[in-house]
Scaffold this motif. Structure first.
Motif: not given
Ligand code: MSP
Length: 505
Positions: A358-386
């Motif tokens: 969580v910390y790394r993801t949010l730190t990168m979000m702030e550093k690279y995007f000023g905390g603003k969520i970039p474009e993306g479609k919404g799915g299940k991330g790295l999860t698969n159906g199984n």
């Protein structure tokens, strides 16, 4: 129609404050209840307190209180612990409540009218602390209680008996033809071998001269009900057996009774027979979990080795405590409680794996995007159906530790994904698309991780959803919402403080 899910815990004796062993069942039941709510089911989660019997009466006397005044003073300690532990029960039943007493008396009257009960002299050995009679053939030398090893009292008195022996063959074939009725399998086998020996009829009453603190038997002025008969009935009285038959019909049979292995016989033998004799179905499933021990000994008040859950929560936090109980030991087996083991889980699984992700993801979000969520479609991330299927299978079989292993594989996979995609490198490129995609995928994965981990660590999971910019609360969501794009491009993340502080050892 929405599926109902009815889960119960034992009713705890209120003679002492709840310890870790008691909190274990309630945390497990809560996890199950929250999971089924996420599945969109209508959950009825019942817990409560067992307040009658000789032990309680004696304890009250020692404290110079009337039994009712004594139990009234103890019940809030249970409720306070459940609140502190985020136990989301829907109903709390006390065996001293009118709604319960009425059902116990009605059932006794019905069984009596059907000729299921008879009067006889009871001769036997009784363990007051365990409220259990022991037939001679189950006693070892010295006449001590096979459960707690304390001395037994010999008793001869007139009582009412329930002809349970008559139902022995029925129960045996019921268990044999229903694989999942008693879980885990080792416990099912234990019950089947118990049923190989003839069942003694169950003594359902106590003479008033020996015990007054119980529910009066409607057809005998001289007796009160046996405390186990009284307590077991709670599962139907709280579901509206008398008060709301229409609701009762939707709730009964209960989906699962969670119990400790020491009270399995009462639940898997006496209770189904009581129900069957009254014309009701047995519960769908009874799951017996193991004991928390300190060293080699079961944690219990009589052994003086109890660990106070409130102290553990104060020291390590609610979610680490819940996580430890559910992750450390496969549900069904015994486990050894130690603070060192809890600290290891907290430092490794929670602070290192989850906290860092969580910390790394949010730190990168702030550093690279000023905390603003970039474009993306919404799915299940790295999860698969199984993965979802595998968690569901595990939760259906109450393999909490197994479900957590799968969730933590996802978390560790996401940490590896960060290493492998090296955002700090692709951030240097002109094209921002690959970087947006990596971070969006991470946020989407965190959404999944928190949703799946919510039944186990609800407060942490809600915190993560809030940090990754989701407006909704998980408690008001369901797996169905996964189809919606919950991670909204343009919304802002809130980094906040780190999720878990490591504990120095
Ligand atoms: N009042 C009865 C249950 C009636 S249910 C209709 C009773 N109460 S109890 O307070 O003694 O125990 C309640 C539960 O706590 C049991 O399921 C028991 O197994 C569990 N535990 C008590 N000590 C425990 C551990 N050390 N570890 C895990 N669970 C244990 O029995």
């Amino acid at each position: 129609m929405t599926k109902r899910f009815y889960v119960t815990t034992p009713l705890y004796y209120v003679n002492a404050a709840p310890h870790i062993g008691h909190s274990y069942t309630n945390v497990a039941a809560d996890c199950l209840a929250r999971y089924h709510r996420l599945k969109g089911e209508e959950v009825f989660f019942l817990t409560g307190t067992d307040e009658h019997g000789q032990k309680l009466a004696l304890q009250a006397k020692e404290e110079h209180l009337e039994p009712k005044a004594f139990v009234d003073r103890m019940v809030p300690r249970f409720k306070a612990l459940w609140e502190r532990l985020s136990i989301s029960y829907d109903d709390f039943i006390r065996t001293t409540e009118e709604r319960h007493k009425k059902v116990v008396q009605t059932l006794l009257t019905e069984l009596y009218a059907k000729g299921e009960l008879y009067e006889d002299t009871y001769k036997g050995w009784y363990c007051t602390p365990c409220e259990t009679f022991w037939p001679k053939n189950q006693l070892e030398e010295g006449n001590t209680c096979p459960d707690c090893q304390r001395p037994l009292e010999e008793i001869a008195e007139k009582n009412y008996f329930f002809k349970i022996s008559k139902y022995q063959e029925w129960l045996k074939s019921y268990i044999q033809s229903h694989d999942d009725f008693i879980l885990p399998e080792s416990r099912r086998n234990e019950m089947l071998s118990f049923l190989e020996n003839p069942l003694s009829d169950l003594c359902l009453t106590r003479p008033k001269e020996r015990l007054t603190w119980g529910i009066p038997v409607p057809f005998s002025q001289d007796h009160v009900t046996y405390v186990w008969f009284d307590a077991l009935v709670n599962y139907i009285s709280a579901a509206g057996y008398l008060a709301d038959p229409a609701r009762f019909k939707t709730l009964w049979p209960a989906d699962v009774h969670l119990v400790g292995k020491d009270i399995l016989r009462h639940h898997a033998v006496y209770w189904p027979i009581m129900l069957h004799a009254a014309g009701l179905e047995p519960p769908q499933r009874i799951f017996a979990h193991g004991w928390w021990k300190v060293g080699e000994e079961k944690m219990s008040k009589s052994k003086g080795n109890v660990v106070d859950p409130l102290e553990m929560i104060e020291k390590y936090g609610v979610d680490p405590y819940r996580y430890f109980l559910l992750r450390e030991v496969p549900f069904g087996l015994d486990g050894i409680f130690s603070e060192e083991a809890l600290i290891t889980r907290l430092n490794n699984d929670l602070a290192n794996d989850l906290g860092n992700l969580v910390y790394r993801t949010l730190t990168m979000m702030e550093k690279y995007f000023g905390g603003k969520i970039p474009e993306g479609k919404g799915g299940k991330g790295l999860t698969n159906g199984n993965l979802l299927k595998s968690i569901d299978e595990k939760m259906e079989r109450l393999q909490f530790d197994g479900a957590l292993v799968v969730i933590w594989d996802l978390i560790r996979g996401a940490n590896r994904f960060i290493e492998e995609s090296a955002p700090w490198k692709i951030a240097k490129a002109k094209d921002t698309k690959p970087l947006s995609s990596v971070l969006y995928t991470l946020l989407d994965t965190l959404k999944m991780v928190s949703l799946l981990a919510y039944p186990f660590i609800p407060a942490t999971a809600e915190k993560i959803w809030n940090q990754i910019g989701i407006q909704k609360k998980i408690s008001e969501s369901s797996f169905r919402q996964l189809e919606e794009p919950l991670i909204q491009p343009g919304a802002t993340v809130r980094k906040g403080e780190i999720l878990y502080q490591k504990v120095e050892t």
